[in-house]
Design an enzyme around this catalytic site. Structure first.
Site, mmCIF file in Angstrom:
data_model
loop_
_atom_site.group_PDB
_atom_site.id
_atom_site.type_symbol
_atom_site.label_atom_id
_atom_site.label_comp_id
_atom_site.label_asym_id
_atom_site.label_seq_id
_atom_site.Cartn_x
_atom_site.Cartn_y
_atom_site.Cartn_z
ATOM 1 N N CYS A 257 0.817 -1.220 0.000
ATOM 2 C CA CYS A 257 0.000 0.000 0.000
ATOM 3 C C CYS A 257 0.851 1.271 0.000
ATOM 4 O O CYS A 257 0.587 2.213 -0.756
ATOM 5 C CB CYS A 257 -0.954 -0.004 1.194
ATOM 6 S SG CYS A 257 -0.192 -0.458 2.755
ATOM 7 N N HIS B 51 -2.736 6.253 4.817
ATOM 8 C CA HIS B 51 -1.295 6.341 5.070
ATOM 9 C C HIS B 51 -0.753 7.676 4.548
ATOM 10 O O HIS B 51 -1.182 8.152 3.490
ATOM 11 C CB HIS B 51 -0.545 5.210 4.361
ATOM 12 C CG HIS B 51 -0.758 3.855 4.964
ATOM 13 N ND1 HIS B 51 -1.438 3.644 6.139
ATOM 14 C CD2 HIS B 51 -0.352 2.618 4.541
ATOM 15 C CE1 HIS B 51 -1.456 2.338 6.407
ATOM 16 N NE2 HIS B 51 -0.805 1.706 5.451
#
Length: 329
Positions: A126, A234
């Protein structure tokens, strides 16, 4: 198009089903797959009820595509079994990413590497996906020399147990711990396991995966990955040194014109990317674009994305879309 979702009841699997529904893939038959303890249970997709099946049963059903989000061990054991019956597997775990015989794909960047012969395709980490989405167009123009990354990663990257830990702490409940320490009001510089070189597995993914995706190992990368108490999304502080100099206005223009990137960089109005605003979105957000005044040809960026969407489920579905559109399945 017969599509299996392996790990359908998990955190990423649930988002995958949502993304499949939103993007309206041409699915004639959906096969939700999970562990034996979930087999026989029902889930709803597009208002219709489906029965969850085991991996064994799913292989027998010979899906055209299997979207995997069930962990590395499951992928190592079962992806080849699906591939053997002609299924194209798109795998979300780290199991196949650095295998030289497997493609590691972000469709906007290197979808062109895919062929009909690729039966196991790896989805990148990711943190890597959002990083390369922003860096690829800049690398093309200015040629990267060195990249330094510090991540600020949400608990959802660890999984449902970690989200529960944060929620328990916020509610004052003592419960099961996903981390060695409290995550609330904390920052833990420990994502995944530590390796012999002192880096974590997550940090080394950020070092190795961009080179494979960009098909270039001429630049160097170093990373520090940190877990913070955000529920989703994130963030990355990225310092990148180029071989060629750049103008900030041109950097902004390049990023603005890159599909899948949204520039949020209006300091006068306090506009910059934040995970709270990236939630449930598929784009990668870039801001705090500025020259590193301590070193020549060097740029600072702040990159944010929803790690369960573009960082996992959406990218996997986009690979499937690419395969379908280009008649590779």
């Amino acid at each position: 198009m017969k599509i299996a979702v392996v790990g359908a009841t998990g955190m990423v699997g649930t988002v995958m089903l949502k993304v499949l529904e939103e993007r309206n893939l041409p699915i004639t038959e959906l096969i939700p797959v999970a562990s034996e303890r979930s087999a026989g249970k029902k889930l709803t997709y597009k208002g219709k009820e489906y029965t969850i099946v085991t991996l064994e049963d799913a292989v027998k059903m010979k899906p055209d595509i299997a979207l995997f989000s069930a962990g590395g061990d499951t992928s190592l054991e079962w992806a080849p079994k699906f591939a053997e019956v002609g299924t194209t597997v798109i795998d979300n775990s780290s199991a196949w990413r650095m295998d030289p015989t497997k493609k590691l794909v972000v469709p906007e960047i290197n979808g062109d590497v895919l062929t009909a012969d690729d039966k196991i395709i790896a989805n990148p980490n990711c943190s890597t996906i959002q990083l390369v989405m922003a860096l690829a167009p800049l690398h093309k123009k200015y040629k990267m020399k060195r990249v330094v990354i510090s991540t600020y990663q949400s608990v959802s990257g660890t999984g449902v147990k970690a989200v529960q830990q944060l929620e328990n702490e916020e509610a004052g409940i003592i419960g099961e711990m996903a981390y060695h320490y409290k995550i609330g009001r904390n920052a833990i510089p420990h994502c995944d396991v530590f390796l012999e070189n002192g880096y974590t597995k997550e940090e080394m993914k950020l070092v190795k995966e961009p080179k494979k995706i960009l098909r270039d190992d001429s630049f160097s990368v170093t990373a520090t990955a940190v877990r913070i108490p955000t529920a989703g999304g994130h963030s990355e502080s990225v310092n990148v040194q180029f071989h060629s100099d750049f103008e900030i206005t041109e950097v902004r223009k390049i990023l603005n014109e890159t599909p899948g990137i949204i520039v949020q960089d209006d300091l006068a109005n306090n506009i910059y990317p934040m995970p709270i605003n990236a939630h449930n979105k598929d784009e990668v957000f870039v801001g705090r674009i500025r020259r590193d005044e301590s070193q020549e040809n060097t740029l600072n960026l702040w990159i944010v994305a929803d790690n369960l969407r573009k960082g996992a489920a959406t990218n996997t579905v986009q690979i499937a879309e690419y395969l379908i559109e280009n008649n590779l399945v």
